[in-house]
Write an enzyme that holds these catalytic residues in place. Sequence first.
Site: not given
Length: 689
Positions: A453, A533, A617, A652
């Site tokens: 991430y 993301s 999203d 999302h």
Amino acid sequence: MKYPNTTKKPIIEEYFGTKVTDNYRWLEDDTSTETEAWVKAQNEVTFNYLDKIPYREQLKERLTKLWNYEKVGTPFKEGDYIYFSKNNGLQNQAVVYRKKGESGNEEVFLDPNTFSKDGTTSLGALSFSKDGKTAAYSISEGGSDWRKIIILDVESKTIKENTLVDVKFSGISWYKNEGFYYSSYNKPKGSELSAKTDQHKLYYHKLGTSQKEDKIIFGEKEDEKHRYVGGYLTEDNNYLIVSAAISTSGNKLFIQNLFEENSKLTPIITTVDSDTQVLDNRGSKLYLQTNLNAPNKKIVTVDAKNPTKENWVDFIPETVNVLQPTTGAGYFFANYMVNAVSKVLQYNFNGNLIREVKLPGIGAAFGFGGKTALKELYFSFTNYNTPSAVYKFSPKDGNYILHRKSAIDFNSENYTSKQVFYASKDGTKIPMIITHKKSVKLNGKNPTILYGYGGFNVSLTPAFSLSNAIWMEQGGVYAVPNLRGGGEFGKKWHDAGTQLKKQNVFDDFIAAAEYLIAEKYTSSEFLAIQGGSNGGLLVGATLTQKPNLAKVALPAVGVLDMLRYHTFTAGAGWAYDYGTANDSKEMFDYLKGYSPVHNVKNGVNYPATLITTGDHDDRVVPAHSFKFAAELQEKQTGENPTLIRIETNAGHGAGTPVAKTIAQYADVFGFTLFNMGFKELPNSPKEKK
């Protein structure tokens, strides 16, 4: 592979003297029939490909079987009832149950599975009035961030008044039994799924009145304009706390004394160079959590009459480890991250250390929060190879008992987790936890997922994942590095992966892959890189910078057009981490240098890529993924497929129905193994664990 034709409609924009061509701007229009037809054509090609994977159904069946066990959440008490969530196994959404006292009969309080026929309407927040007799809950339809709030009489479970609509990025914070505070934006012109929203407002809704009468508390005036505004009350309902931010990091903080008539909001902190919040109070004495001049966070006290920072007094000082505190039962619980692993210290309200809570093992603990009057608290504990279990904790003596063990059919004894430290490109030591079956041989041939991430101060702490259990069951290795940009080592660690230092995050991730290859966990032919993301950006940047590093790339709901991300929905609020192309020539050049959409090159053999996104999203709009897919499909050289899987009526990720989640994991794992050359599953899913 034959991909759908994606028409080029060049739009040229100039940034600081540099002209940039955007061939696929038209895909940003999520309301057009042309975009709709493109989505349909792409899904047809993708699912035709996925249908040919011989063990896709096997994976789906195994996921379904493993998923099918009762999951029960941590209980909490409101009014006369104890509430808890429960999913009997394969329900699309967890159900909220209640009972009167420990020995009462269970009954359904809210069943989100009845909210819509296809299970895509999910429960968001659930909040109760002071006496527990009225509840307000929010729902999301099709995965959108836009919510509705429904107000319920608790005893009869009947709706009390008209539903509140057009609510976004909001909590529900009750004032006594009279009403509650919530936040939202004006509904944007154009598409509500992609149009920009940048003036957040805090409202107060009084029970028995219409939404149009709701009072704006903060955010209406020009000098109150912020992208994120939230309000919450101290437990005694004496103080309203208002947080206002222009980005996802840093906030202003205000307080209003509600037991004084005609009182106004008073500033606690008026700059956005720290993350500060009120944790609790005792009378007018406030307890604040802050990282102002304390990158790893600390707790300070101050009187509500003079709350500004020059009056703050250290209560629990900063340490070398990052602090994540909670309060409950009249105590503070200082949950420290020590190399991403939990260590919990219990303090009283005088600041005296009561004890270190001896956790069940090495992993991540969550909880220890609740109301002051409680005699017992709950916490959960998990790591990458231990399913989450809930414990009942006695704050008085520090003892705890197992409240509920996971019922999953998974034997942790057959798996091992190991934390290693490796050197990134600039020599910085990065921790990584690697989990796999004990029987795995380090021969460079193990299918491996490297997940990352690296942004927004988000910490990746050890947590069991049901889907990853399937991956590891097949002999797969699962590796998670704690990249810069995350919150595992405080604000300095976060800042070291932002804006003009964002490349550090990609370098950390690339170095993690190189470590796994050097140590023979895997090789490039058996490596997949995965992230969602901001992690989707990580995967997109890695595959464009190092196309030979991994065999498979799995960018999910990614931020992929770095020149335009800030023009959609709340995207401008991410500028603390990314900067924007309009900031300066230096920032524009830097963003353009790694923006995945702008760095796909002709004549390159990119990894087998499965891009995943949802058509609803409105956090990271699907246009990012659409444009990246179009670029890859046009320029890919070689045999590796570059596909996009677009989930319909999904957002999302939050609230995605179980059936859709299972299908997506089966597709992702099937695509990954198939492109690593596996004609059949590495291990039979029926293998005795």
